[in-house]
Write a protein that holds these residues in place. Structure first.
Motif, PDB file in Angstrom:
ATOM      1  N   ALA A 158      -5.975  13.170   4.058  1.00 28.75           N
ATOM      2  CA  ALA A 158      -5.335  11.911   3.708  1.00 28.75           C
ATOM      3  C   ALA A 158      -6.140  11.200   2.546  1.00 28.75           C
ATOM      4  N   SER A 159      -5.709  10.218   1.702  1.00 28.48           N
ATOM      5  CA  SER A 159      -6.542   9.857   0.800  1.00 28.48           C
ATOM      6  C   SER A 159      -5.946   8.389   0.353  1.00 28.48           C
ATOM      7  N   SER A 160      -6.749   7.442  -0.017  1.00 28.47           N
ATOM      8  CA  SER A 160      -6.158   6.402  -0.562  1.00 28.47           C
ATOM      9  C   SER A 160      -6.466   6.304  -2.060  1.00 28.47           C
ATOM     10  N   CYS A 216      -2.061  -3.140   4.736  1.00 26.67           N
ATOM     11  CA  CYS A 216      -1.249  -2.077   5.662  1.00 26.67           C
ATOM     12  C   CYS A 216      -1.776  -1.999   6.865  1.00 26.67           C
ATOM     13  N   THR A 217      -0.903  -1.839   7.959  1.00 23.77           N
ATOM     14  CA  THR A 217      -1.087  -1.430   9.421  1.00 23.77           C
ATOM     15  C   THR A 217      -1.205  -0.081   9.968  1.00 23.77           C
ATOM     16  N   PRO A 218      -1.793   0.226  11.014  1.00 24.69           N
ATOM     17  CA  PRO A 218      -1.832   1.743  11.429  1.00 24.69           C
ATOM     18  C   PRO A 218      -0.414   2.263  11.461  1.00 24.69           C
ATOM     19  N   ILE A 219      -0.179   3.499  11.587  1.00 26.23           N
ATOM     20  CA  ILE A 219       1.319   4.360  11.959  1.00 26.23           C
ATOM     21  C   ILE A 219       0.947   5.091  12.913  1.00 26.23           C
ATOM     22  N   LYS A 220       2.197   5.319  13.526  1.00 23.82           N
ATOM     23  CA  LYS A 220       2.358   6.223  14.538  1.00 23.82           C
ATOM     24  C   LYS A 220       2.756   7.728  14.332  1.00 23.82           C
ATOM     25  N   ALA A 221       2.611   8.573  15.196  1.00 22.72           N
ATOM     26  CA  ALA A 221       3.283   9.898  14.822  1.00 22.72           C
ATOM     27  C   ALA A 221       4.735   9.953  14.588  1.00 22.72           C
ATOM     28  N   HIS A 222       5.288   9.367  15.253  1.00 19.66           N
ATOM     29  CA  HIS A 222       6.942   9.227  15.281  1.00 19.66           C
ATOM     30  C   HIS A 222       7.477   8.361  14.115  1.00 19.66           C
ATOM     31  N   HIS A 267      -1.916   4.094  -5.943  1.00 17.02           N
ATOM     32  CA  HIS A 267      -3.016   4.011  -5.081  1.00 17.02           C
ATOM     33  C   HIS A 267      -2.613   3.672  -3.449  1.00 17.02           C
ATOM     34  N   ASN A 268      -1.526   4.127  -3.288  1.00 13.79           N
ATOM     35  CA  ASN A 268      -1.134   4.215  -1.875  1.00 13.79           C
ATOM     36  C   ASN A 268      -1.629   5.231  -1.001  1.00 13.79           C
ATOM     37  N   ILE A 269      -1.648   5.108   0.069  1.00 14.30           N
ATOM     38  CA  ILE A 269      -2.183   6.277   1.089  1.00 14.30           C
ATOM     39  C   ILE A 269      -1.390   7.550   0.877  1.00 14.30           C
ATOM     40  N   VAL A 270      -1.518   8.780   0.486  1.00 11.83           N
ATOM     41  CA  VAL A 270      -0.995   9.932   0.583  1.00 11.83           C
ATOM     42  C   VAL A 270      -1.793  10.844   1.258  1.00 11.83           C
ATOM     43  N   ALA A 271      -0.973  11.774   2.070  1.00  9.09           N
ATOM     44  CA  ALA A 271      -1.325  12.592   3.119  1.00  9.09           C
ATOM     45  C   ALA A 271      -0.490  13.927   3.460  1.00  9.09           C
ATOM     46  N   ARG A 277       0.220   0.911   0.931  1.00 10.44           N
ATOM     47  CA  ARG A 277      -1.080   0.150   1.528  1.00 10.44           C
ATOM     48  C   ARG A 277      -1.168  -1.275   1.329  1.00 10.44           C
ATOM     49  N   TYR A 278      -0.042  -1.960   0.414  1.00  7.24           N
ATOM     50  CA  TYR A 278      -0.219  -3.174   0.093  1.00  7.24           C
ATOM     51  C   TYR A 278       0.538  -4.313   0.865  1.00  7.24           C
TER      52      TYR A 278
END
Length: 558
Positions: free
Chosen positions: A434-436, A352-358, A442-446, A412-413
């Motif tokens: 947050a956690s993978s 996956c790629t980084p995310i933004k607040a919006h 096991h996607n990322i949960v926050a 995350r895939y």
């Protein structure tokens, strides 16, 4: 020929007497009573402890490091379900666990994961079909079919589910269950699966959280594994069943974080059970004997010819471990592990790629009510609430005054819009975690208060290709987990120290949960009712369906 002398706890005759145990080439060759009197305190020799259902990955340690920590507490074997890494890396992940476990003196026994992915309502990194499960079941290291979480598939005789069950039956290997809350005729139907009336096909369950549920399943012939882990704790509710069902009860941790493993393991459950007035030999049945007999393990039970697996404890009340022996090798002594750290290879699946607040904005859309997950400390189950949203500038936001926070799941895939919802009882007053490690895909949960902090916590995990992170007003912290985004390749004790530090930081932000990261990891576990969040939306565990698809640009009933 090596030997050890002490007060021999003979489970079979229910006696304790002084004896010398001789062993050679990893096997017990003789047990000889001696004339020395038994002191009031001291040297008791008993079989090693077994964790009857555990996901090694949840310790954040590779198997070799898990063993280093566990042997200090007298654990000599685990019944390990590798479905966490299987959901990430498939067959290669299971093979990684088996091979890494072979590098240390410890009895690792693995299951063939039955539900990869756990459901069709989430995105996982791999799939194991019935053919691959059948292949795994032929391996000598694979002792059983892992927890059959798809109980609707069993009840409705889904063809793929039935093929997996039949593969285990053909291989002559037991099948573990996973049917939280299932009782009555549905429980009976689940237990017999595709077998004859009254037949026990699915033979264990570690998900009972009430005495009534466990009793119901015991009456149908199931064995109950009493779970006491870092998040799910059912010991107090179920332990008194051991009085009447000593041959049908086992102990497990299921999921245990590294700091908890440093503190203790199955020995702690033995101490608590004896303190409750339960007969010593019934306790040792659950902790040592029943797993060996049920799963057909080559783990010693202090008989001539057995593998020389045993522990020496200072007493039969606290079960403080003086020595642990596995296959005739001393592996722990006086609180120190004698197993050396091995260099572990890495395996992963992170794209996956980084995310933004919006990306995390949730439009208000004039909503007067919304679904909210209610997390429960010490339980995997959650409640489903209907709550009036707090709206600012047209967006639904976290409200710390009501302890309603934003929860996010990021695939995350492959790059995809985050799923966003709301949750109660995490208690954070600021920041985010947050956690993978997010069962079972096991996607990322926050979870967090401000979108900026949630995005920062998620991106820390992404930057390290897996881990747990915490972002506060003044600082941030991350524990990298580069092995499948689930485990560290570092020294287990150092990993435990790092986890203790990040756990403390999360609690300093306001969380009152006993294990905030462990609780977080189960908020995407769809097979446990009642309301969870996957990368595809809010999932109702009772109707077994997605009831709402939610992300930055979509917020509608699904």
């Amino acid at each position: 020929m090596p030997s050890i002398s002490g007060n021999y706890v003979d489970i079979w005759s229910k006696k304790i007497y002084p004896a010398t145990i001789d062993f050679d080439n990893g096997r017990i060759t003789a047990i000889s009573p001696t004339l020395h009197p038994i002191p009031s305190t001291g040297h008791y020799i008993l079989p090693g402890f077994i964790d009857s259902h555990v996901h090694i990955e949840s310790s954040m340690l590779v198997p070799s490091e898990f063993a280093r920590l566990a042997v200090v507490h007298g654990t000599v074997a685990t019944i390990s379900d590798p479905h966490e890494i299987a959901n990430v890396c498939g067959m290669k992940g299971v093979e990684y666990m088996i091979e890494n476990g072979k590098t240390v003196p410890f009895h690792f026994y693995f299951g063939a994961p039955s539900c990869v992915p756990a459901t069709t309502f989430e995105s996982a990194g791999a799939t194991l079909d019935a053919g691959e499960v059948a292949t795994l079941l032929q391996k000598p290291e694979i002792k059983y079919l892992s927890e059959m979480m798809n109980f609707p598939g069993v009840l409705f005789k889904d063809p793929e589910v039935m093929k997996k069950i039949e593969a285990a039956r053909r291989a002559g290997k037991p099948i573990d269950g996973h049917a939280p809350g299932l009782m009555g005729e549905k429980a009976a139907q689940y237990i017999r699966a595709n077998g004859a009336e009254g037949e026990v096909v699915i033979s264990t369950d570690h998900e009972c959280f009430t005495r009534e549920e466990a009793l119901d399943k015991l009456r149908y012939g199931m064995k109950i594994i009493i779970r006491e882990g870092s998040a799910a704790r059912n010991f107090d509710a179920l332990i008194d069943l051991l009085h009447d069902y000593p041959d049908h009860i086992l102990f497990c941790s299921d999921d245990k974080h590294p700091d908890s493993l440093v503190a203790g393991h199955i020995n702690q459950l033995c101490a608590r059970a004896v303190a409750r007035g339960i007969d010593l030999y019934k306790v040792l049945n659950a902790a040592c004997v029943n797993p060996v007999l049920h799963y057909g393990l080559d783990v010693g039970l202090l008989r001539v010819g057995d593998s020389a697996d045993f522990v020496v404890v200072n007493d039969l009340e606290k079960f403080s471990v003086k020595q642990t022996w596995i296959r005739g090798e001393l592996v722990a002594e006086n609180g120190r592990s004698l197993i050396e750290t091995k260099r572990a290879g890495e395996i992963n699946n992170f794209r996956c790629t980084p995310i933004k607040a919006h990306d995390l904005h949730v439009p208000g859309n004039d909503r007067t009510e919304m679904n909210v997950i209610e997390a429960l400390d010490g339980q995997l189950i959650t409640n489903k609430l209907r709550v009036t949203p707090t709206v600012q500038n047209g967006l639904i936001v976290s409200d710390t005054s009501k302890d309603i926070l934003k929860i996010v799941v990021v695939n995350r895939y492959f790059p995809a819009a985050p799923a966003v919802a709301f949750i109660k009882n995490f208690g954070l007053k600021s920041g985010a975690i947050a956690s993978s490690v997010a069962h079972d895909s096991h996607n990322i949960v926050a979870v967090g208060v401000r979108d900026e902090d949630i995005a920062a916590a998620v991106n820390l995990v992404i930057d390290h290709k897996g881990g747990v992170s915490c972002v506060g007003p003044q600082a941030s912290m991350v524990l990298a987990l580069p092995v499948a985004g689930l485990m560290s390749a570092e020294d287990g004790y150092k990993t435990a120290e790092a986890y203790t530090a990040i756990d403390a930081m999360a609690k300093s932000l306001g969380s009152q949960l006993s294990a905030p990261f462990m609780t977080l990891s189960f908020m995407a576990l769809l097979v446990i009712p009642h309301l969870k969040l996957s990368d595809l939306g809010l999932f109702d565990g009772d109707s077994f369906s997605i009831i709402e698809r939610v992300n930055a640009t979509v917020n509608h009933k699904g």
